[in-house]
Every structure is written in C-alpha cells, then in structure tokens.
Design a protein around this motif. Structure first.
Motif, PDB file in Angstrom:
ATOM      1  N   LYS A 195       0.824  -1.208   0.000  1.00 50.96           N
ATOM      2  CA  LYS A 195       0.000   0.000   0.000  1.00 50.96           C
ATOM      3  C   LYS A 195       0.860   1.260   0.000  1.00 50.96           C
ATOM      4  O   LYS A 195       0.424   2.319  -0.443  1.00 50.96           O
ATOM      5  CB  LYS A 195      -0.956  -0.013   1.179  1.00 50.96           C
ATOM      6  CG  LYS A 195      -2.068  -1.027   0.958  1.00 50.96           C
ATOM      7  CD  LYS A 195      -3.056  -1.063   2.060  1.00 50.96           C
ATOM      8  CE  LYS A 195      -4.142  -2.075   1.799  1.00 50.96           C
ATOM      9  NZ  LYS A 195      -3.737  -3.396   1.411  1.00 50.96           N
ATOM     10  N   PHE A 196       2.091   1.167   0.496  1.00 54.46           N
ATOM     11  CA  PHE A 196       2.982   2.318   0.520  1.00 54.46           C
ATOM     12  C   PHE A 196       3.978   2.311  -0.639  1.00 54.46           C
ATOM     13  O   PHE A 196       4.326   3.358  -1.170  1.00 54.46           O
ATOM     14  CB  PHE A 196       3.746   2.365   1.848  1.00 54.46           C
ATOM     15  CG  PHE A 196       2.857   2.595   3.023  1.00 54.46           C
ATOM     16  CD1 PHE A 196       2.294   3.837   3.261  1.00 54.46           C
ATOM     17  CD2 PHE A 196       2.560   1.567   3.900  1.00 54.46           C
ATOM     18  CE1 PHE A 196       1.466   4.063   4.340  1.00 54.46           C
ATOM     19  CE2 PHE A 196       1.733   1.773   4.983  1.00 54.46           C
ATOM     20  CZ  PHE A 196       1.186   3.023   5.201  1.00 54.46           C
ATOM     21  N   LEU A 197       4.468   1.140  -1.009  1.00 54.61           N
ATOM     22  CA  LEU A 197       5.541   1.041  -2.008  1.00 54.61           C
ATOM     23  C   LEU A 197       5.053   0.675  -3.402  1.00 54.61           C
ATOM     24  O   LEU A 197       5.808   0.810  -4.369  1.00 54.61           O
ATOM     25  CB  LEU A 197       6.584   0.017  -1.539  1.00 54.61           C
ATOM     26  CG  LEU A 197       7.186   0.277  -0.153  1.00 54.61           C
ATOM     27  CD1 LEU A 197       8.116  -0.851   0.248  1.00 54.61           C
ATOM     28  CD2 LEU A 197       7.910   1.621  -0.121  1.00 54.61           C
ATOM     29  N   ASN A 198       3.842   0.165  -3.529  1.00 49.78           N
ATOM     30  CA  ASN A 198       3.238  -0.202  -4.815  1.00 49.78           C
ATOM     31  C   ASN A 198       4.163  -1.056  -5.692  1.00 49.78           C
ATOM     32  O   ASN A 198       4.407  -0.732  -6.848  1.00 49.78           O
ATOM     33  CB  ASN A 198       2.804   1.047  -5.582  1.00 49.78           C
ATOM     34  CG  ASN A 198       1.737   1.808  -4.855  1.00 49.78           C
ATOM     35  OD1 ASN A 198       0.813   1.216  -4.319  1.00 49.78           O
ATOM     36  ND2 ASN A 198       1.858   3.120  -4.828  1.00 49.78           N
ATOM     37  N   TYR A 199       4.675  -2.136  -5.158  1.00 46.75           N
ATOM     38  CA  TYR A 199       5.578  -2.993  -5.923  1.00 46.75           C
ATOM     39  C   TYR A 199       4.873  -4.176  -6.585  1.00 46.75           C
ATOM     40  O   TYR A 199       5.453  -4.839  -7.426  1.00 46.75           O
ATOM     41  CB  TYR A 199       6.743  -3.500  -5.051  1.00 46.75           C
ATOM     42  CG  TYR A 199       6.342  -4.200  -3.791  1.00 46.75           C
ATOM     43  CD1 TYR A 199       6.066  -5.557  -3.775  1.00 46.75           C
ATOM     44  CD2 TYR A 199       6.254  -3.495  -2.598  1.00 46.75           C
ATOM     45  CE1 TYR A 199       5.708  -6.191  -2.611  1.00 46.75           C
ATOM     46  CE2 TYR A 199       5.892  -4.121  -1.433  1.00 46.75           C
ATOM     47  CZ  TYR A 199       5.623  -5.466  -1.435  1.00 46.75           C
ATOM     48  OH  TYR A 199       5.270  -6.105  -0.282  1.00 46.75           O
ATOM     49  N   LEU A 200       3.626  -4.453  -6.206  1.00 47.48           N
ATOM     50  CA  LEU A 200       2.867  -5.506  -6.872  1.00 47.48           C
ATOM     51  C   LEU A 200       1.963  -4.869  -7.921  1.00 47.48           C
ATOM     52  O   LEU A 200       1.217  -3.943  -7.612  1.00 47.48           O
ATOM     53  CB  LEU A 200       2.004  -6.282  -5.868  1.00 47.48           C
ATOM     54  CG  LEU A 200       2.760  -7.101  -4.829  1.00 47.48           C
ATOM     55  CD1 LEU A 200       1.786  -7.705  -3.825  1.00 47.48           C
ATOM     56  CD2 LEU A 200       3.553  -8.196  -5.502  1.00 47.48           C
ATOM     57  N   PRO A 201       2.023  -5.342  -9.161  1.00 49.89           N
ATOM     58  CA  PRO A 201       1.188  -4.725 -10.202  1.00 49.89           C
ATOM     59  C   PRO A 201      -0.287  -5.056 -10.000  1.00 49.89           C
ATOM     60  O   PRO A 201      -0.643  -6.107  -9.476  1.00 49.89           O
ATOM     61  CB  PRO A 201       1.725  -5.347 -11.492  1.00 49.89           C
ATOM     62  CG  PRO A 201       2.301  -6.654 -11.073  1.00 49.89           C
ATOM     63  CD  PRO A 201       2.826  -6.449  -9.679  1.00 49.89           C
ATOM     64  N   MET A 202      -1.134  -4.142 -10.431  1.00 52.26           N
ATOM     65  CA  MET A 202      -2.578  -4.377 -10.412  1.00 52.26           C
ATOM     66  C   MET A 202      -2.905  -5.403 -11.487  1.00 52.26           C
ATOM     67  O   MET A 202      -2.304  -5.381 -12.561  1.00 52.26           O
ATOM     68  CB  MET A 202      -3.336  -3.080 -10.702  1.00 52.26           C
ATOM     69  CG  MET A 202      -3.242  -2.045  -9.618  1.00 52.26           C
ATOM     70  SD  MET A 202      -4.183  -2.506  -8.163  1.00 52.26           S
ATOM     71  CE  MET A 202      -5.828  -2.366  -8.786  1.00 52.26           C
ATOM     72  N   PRO A 203      -3.846  -6.285 -11.226  1.00 53.63           N
ATOM     73  CA  PRO A 203      -4.248  -7.243 -12.261  1.00 53.63           C
ATOM     74  C   PRO A 203      -4.813  -6.511 -13.479  1.00 53.63           C
ATOM     75  O   PRO A 203      -5.486  -5.488 -13.343  1.00 53.63           O
ATOM     76  CB  PRO A 203      -5.338  -8.078 -11.590  1.00 53.63           C
ATOM     77  CG  PRO A 203      -5.239  -7.796 -10.142  1.00 53.63           C
ATOM     78  CD  PRO A 203      -4.557  -6.489  -9.980  1.00 53.63           C
TER      79      PRO A 203
END
Length: 126
Positions: A24-32
């Motif tokens: 939620k802070f670093l946004n390292y997982l891509p959105m589907p």
C-alpha cells in the motif's frame, strides 16, 4: 506438534499481511490487468479517501508483525480482525472467485484466537 503448526500458519499469515501493508505504501505488486468491474469500482472509491489506504496499510503491517510473535499474537489478531473481515466480505461479495486465501487466513486467525482465548478474558471481565 500443534504449536509448531500454529506458529507456521501464523507466520505465513502475518507475512501475507505485512506484504499487503507494504504494498500500500511502495506499490511494488502490479494491479491485475483484468479486474471485475465491481472490484475496480470499490478500489477506486477506497482510493478517493486519502488516509484510508494508509490506515489499512499501517494496521496490516503492525498486526502482521504482532501476529507472528507468539507473545503478542492476541493483540495482532485484535488489530487484524476488522481488516480481515473487510477482506473476507469484499472477496465474498465483490470477487467471489478469489475467496480461498481470505477464508484460509480467517481460519488461521480464528484458530489462533481460540488457542489464546485466555488472553482475551481481561477485555471482557469486570
């Protein structure tokens, strides 16, 4: 054996919460790429409240760390229960295809709460 199995389950569940909170802070997982329309609407609405995602992220990180440590697991479960309820209800009502992981994590949390039920007596005793 039971304590080791519970610790392993709580460790994995705690790490999943820490990962989700850090994302939620670093946004390292891509959105589907293909999200259901209802999920997209819900996520868009949640992002409109600037402090909400930060609050959930902090709760996930703090609760996840506490849930891993056996001494503080009861406190971690208290912090994570409302977050887990939101995750579970969202997956059941908005995205029914992704229900397995939230149900499994809920089971681990309930198991942990039942095993440590004596620690919660101070909250309800007069």
């Amino acid at each position: 054996m039971k304590k080791k199995l519970l610790f392993t389950a709580c460790l994995l569940t705690g790490l999943l919460f820490i990962n989700a909170g850090l994302n939620k802070f670093l946004n390292y997982l891509p959105m589907p790429e293909k999200m259901p329309e209802a999920s997209l609407k819900l996520f868009t609405a949640m992002v409109q409240i600037p402090w909400l995602m930060s609050l959930v992220g902090i709760a996930e990180i703090a609760g996840g760390v506490l849930f891993i440590i056996p001494r503080y697991r009861a406190l971690g479960a208290l912090i994570l229960t409302p977050v887990m309820a939101g995750i579970l209800l969202t997956h059941i009502s908005v995205n029914p295809g992704g229900w397995f992981m939230p149900v499994l994590m809920t089971f681990v949390m309930i198991w942990s709460i039942i095993e440590q039920r004596r620690q919660y007596l101070g909250l309800i005793a007069r």
